[in-house]
Design a protein around this motif. Structure first.
Motif, PDB file in Angstrom:
ATOM      1  N   GLU A  41      14.581  -7.369  27.800  1.00  0.00           N
ATOM      2  CA  GLU A  41      14.106  -7.960  29.058  1.00  0.00           C
ATOM      3  C   GLU A  41      12.626  -7.704  29.299  1.00  0.00           C
ATOM      4  O   GLU A  41      11.966  -8.483  29.968  1.00  0.00           O
ATOM      5  CB  GLU A  41      14.934  -7.443  30.233  1.00  0.00           C
ATOM      6  CG  GLU A  41      16.297  -8.110  30.244  1.00  0.00           C
ATOM      7  CD  GLU A  41      17.109  -7.802  31.489  1.00  0.00           C
ATOM      8  OE1 GLU A  41      16.525  -7.436  32.523  1.00  0.00           O
ATOM      9  OE2 GLU A  41      18.342  -7.959  31.400  1.00  0.00           O
ATOM     10  N   GLN A  42      12.108  -6.605  28.769  1.00  0.00           N
ATOM     11  CA  GLN A  42      10.681  -6.306  28.943  1.00  0.00           C
ATOM     12  C   GLN A  42       9.861  -6.792  27.748  1.00  0.00           C
ATOM     13  O   GLN A  42       8.694  -6.446  27.611  1.00  0.00           O
ATOM     14  CB  GLN A  42      10.474  -4.792  29.122  1.00  0.00           C
ATOM     15  CG  GLN A  42      11.312  -4.163  30.219  1.00  0.00           C
ATOM     16  CD  GLN A  42      11.140  -4.867  31.558  1.00  0.00           C
ATOM     17  OE1 GLN A  42      10.024  -5.194  31.953  1.00  0.00           O
ATOM     18  NE2 GLN A  42      12.239  -5.129  32.246  1.00  0.00           N
ATOM     19  N   GLY A  43      10.492  -7.541  26.863  1.00  0.00           N
ATOM     20  CA  GLY A  43       9.798  -7.956  25.648  1.00  0.00           C
ATOM     21  C   GLY A  43       9.855  -6.833  24.627  1.00  0.00           C
ATOM     22  O   GLY A  43      10.240  -5.707  24.946  1.00  0.00           O
ATOM     23  N   GLY A  61      16.969 -17.002  21.194  1.00  0.00           N
ATOM     24  CA  GLY A  61      17.694 -16.469  22.340  1.00  0.00           C
ATOM     25  C   GLY A  61      16.967 -16.875  23.606  1.00  0.00           C
ATOM     26  O   GLY A  61      16.586 -18.034  23.772  1.00  0.00           O
ATOM     27  N   LYS A  62      16.733 -15.902  24.487  1.00  0.00           N
ATOM     28  CA  LYS A  62      15.967 -16.178  25.710  1.00  0.00           C
ATOM     29  C   LYS A  62      14.756 -15.251  25.777  1.00  0.00           C
ATOM     30  O   LYS A  62      14.416 -14.699  26.827  1.00  0.00           O
ATOM     31  CB  LYS A  62      16.857 -16.053  26.948  1.00  0.00           C
ATOM     32  CG  LYS A  62      17.582 -14.720  27.099  1.00  0.00           C
ATOM     33  CD  LYS A  62      18.401 -14.687  28.396  1.00  0.00           C
ATOM     34  CE  LYS A  62      19.069 -13.334  28.590  1.00  0.00           C
ATOM     35  NZ  LYS A  62      19.764 -13.263  29.900  1.00  0.00           N
ATOM     36  N   ALA A  63      14.099 -15.088  24.635  1.00  0.00           N
ATOM     37  CA  ALA A  63      12.980 -14.139  24.507  1.00  0.00           C
ATOM     38  C   ALA A  63      11.903 -14.376  25.562  1.00  0.00           C
ATOM     39  O   ALA A  63      11.369 -15.484  25.682  1.00  0.00           O
ATOM     40  CB  ALA A  63      12.376 -14.237  23.107  1.00  0.00           C
ATOM     41  N   VAL A  64      11.578 -13.324  26.302  1.00  0.00           N
ATOM     42  CA  VAL A  64      10.566 -13.442  27.362  1.00  0.00           C
ATOM     43  C   VAL A  64       9.175 -13.720  26.784  1.00  0.00           C
ATOM     44  O   VAL A  64       8.320 -14.297  27.466  1.00  0.00           O
ATOM     45  CB  VAL A  64      10.531 -12.164  28.243  1.00  0.00           C
ATOM     46  CG1 VAL A  64      11.834 -11.995  29.005  1.00  0.00           C
ATOM     47  CG2 VAL A  64      10.228 -10.926  27.416  1.00  0.00           C
ATOM     48  N   ALA A  73      16.220 -20.669  33.550  1.00  0.00           N
ATOM     49  CA  ALA A  73      16.633 -20.219  34.887  1.00  0.00           C
ATOM     50  C   ALA A  73      15.931 -18.920  35.266  1.00  0.00           C
ATOM     51  O   ALA A  73      15.407 -18.775  36.384  1.00  0.00           O
ATOM     52  CB  ALA A  73      18.151 -20.037  34.935  1.00  0.00           C
ATOM     53  N   GLU A  74      15.893 -17.967  34.334  1.00  0.00           N
ATOM     54  CA  GLU A  74      15.326 -16.656  34.644  1.00  0.00           C
ATOM     55  C   GLU A  74      13.822 -16.703  34.882  1.00  0.00           C
ATOM     56  O   GLU A  74      13.265 -15.814  35.517  1.00  0.00           O
ATOM     57  CB  GLU A  74      15.676 -15.653  33.535  1.00  0.00           C
ATOM     58  CG  GLU A  74      17.155 -15.286  33.582  1.00  0.00           C
ATOM     59  CD  GLU A  74      17.644 -14.506  32.363  1.00  0.00           C
ATOM     60  OE1 GLU A  74      16.800 -14.025  31.575  1.00  0.00           O
ATOM     61  OE2 GLU A  74      18.870 -14.390  32.208  1.00  0.00           O
ATOM     62  N   HIS A  75      13.162 -17.736  34.383  1.00  0.00           N
ATOM     63  CA  HIS A  75      11.716 -17.868  34.602  1.00  0.00           C
ATOM     64  C   HIS A  75      11.401 -18.963  35.617  1.00  0.00           C
ATOM     65  O   HIS A  75      10.240 -19.340  35.788  1.00  0.00           O
ATOM     66  CB  HIS A  75      11.009 -18.150  33.272  1.00  0.00           C
ATOM     67  CG  HIS A  75      11.125 -17.005  32.305  1.00  0.00           C
ATOM     68  ND1 HIS A  75      10.421 -15.836  32.449  1.00  0.00           N
ATOM     69  CD2 HIS A  75      11.887 -16.846  31.213  1.00  0.00           C
ATOM     70  CE1 HIS A  75      10.734 -15.000  31.474  1.00  0.00           C
ATOM     71  NE2 HIS A  75      11.626 -15.590  30.709  1.00  0.00           N
ATOM     72  N   ASN A  76      12.449 -19.475  36.275  1.00  0.00           N
ATOM     73  CA  ASN A  76      12.280 -20.553  37.259  1.00  0.00           C
ATOM     74  C   ASN A  76      11.463 -21.706  36.706  1.00  0.00           C
ATOM     75  O   ASN A  76      10.570 -22.228  37.369  1.00  0.00           O
ATOM     76  CB  ASN A  76      11.611 -20.018  38.536  1.00  0.00           C
ATOM     77  CG  ASN A  76      12.477 -18.970  39.209  1.00  0.00           C
ATOM     78  OD1 ASN A  76      13.677 -19.183  39.381  1.00  0.00           O
ATOM     79  ND2 ASN A  76      11.889 -17.846  39.555  1.00  0.00           N
TER      80      ASN A  76
END
Length: 196
Positions: free
Chosen positions: A30-32, A58-61, A88-91
Motif C-alpha cells: 500500500e505504501q509502494g 495488480g493495483k500497484a500504487v 477506486a482507491e485513487h478516485n
C-alpha cells in the motif's frame, strides 16, 4: 542452479483470481515498494514523459505516482477486480473498452488518458497492441510467472522494450526447497541467462 521443487510448480489463472477475491494479496504494497523510491532515478534516468510498463500490475500504487509525474502507464493484470480497485482507491475516473485483438480482454483507461490497464493474460499482449516502453517496473512479476514460462515471459518483455529502456527487476532470495512459491526463487545466474 538449484530451484528445488519449484521448477514444475504451476499456479493457474484461477488461483490468482481467487487470491484477489479472498483478499489474499500480501504481495500488494500500500505504501509502494521501498526499492522503487531507491532506484526511481535509474528507471527515469533524467527523462520525462516516458511510457512505463507494469507487468502483472495488480493495483500497484506506483502507477499513480508515475502518472502524476507526467509519465504514461500501461499495465496488464488478469484480475479485473484488482484493476477496478486501483481506480477506486485513487478516485480516478476511467472508461472500459474491449481490446479487439484479444478475445475477452478489456482495457481500463483513466479519463485523463495516461493510465491504460489491460485485463488479460500477459502472453496475449504484443508490441503491436501496446507499443514499446522506455521503462519497466517488474516487481513481483518475473517471480510470479510459472518457472516453466520464464523464457516465454522474458522473450515477450524484450520485444516490448525500446532500445535504451530501463528495466527495474525485484527478485527474492531464499531456499527454494523450503517454500513452494510464488514468489518463486529466480537465482541471479538465471536472470542473467534469461535477459542476456
Amino acid at each position: 542452479s538449484d530451484v528445488g521443487s519449484q521448477k514444475d510448480r504451476v499456479v493457474t489463472e484461477e488461483e490468482w483470481l481467487q487470491k484477489w477475491e479472498m483478499g489474499n494479496i500480501g504481495f500488494h504494497k500500500e505504501q509502494g515498494h521501498p526499492l522503487f523510491q531507491k532506484f526511481l532515478d535509474v528507471l527515469l534516468n533524467g527523462r520525462s514523459g516516458l511510457r512505463i510498463f507494469f507487468p502483472l500490475c495488480g493495483k500497484a500504487v506506483e502507477m499513480k505516482w508515475l502518472a502524476d509525474m507526467g509519465h504514461s502507464i500501461v499495465g496488464v493484470e488478469v484480475s479485473e477486480q484488482a484493476l477496478k480497485e486501483f481506480f477506486a482507491e485513487h478516485n480516478l475516473p476511467y472508461c472500459e473498452e474491449p481490446v479487439p485483438e484479444i478475445a475477452g480482454a478489456k482495457k481500463f483507461q483513466s479519463t485523463s488518458g495516461n493510465i491504460s490497464l489491460y485485463c488479460c493474460s500477459i502472453y496475449d499482449l504484443s508490441s503491436s497492441i501496446v507499443g514499446k516502453f522506455d521503462g519497466v517496473w517488474d516487481r513481483g512479476s518475473l517471480v510470479a510467472v510459472n518457472p516453466r514460462d520464464r523464457q516465454r515471459y522474458v522473450s515477450l518483455m524484450v520485444t516490448l522494450m525500446e532500445k535504451n529502456s530501463s528495466y527495474l527487476l525485484v527478485a527474492v532470495s531464499y531456499d527454494p526447497n523450503k517454500h513452494k512459491g510464488p514468489p518463486f526463487y529466480v537465482p541471479e545466474s538465471e536472470i542473467k541467462s534469461l535477459f542476456g
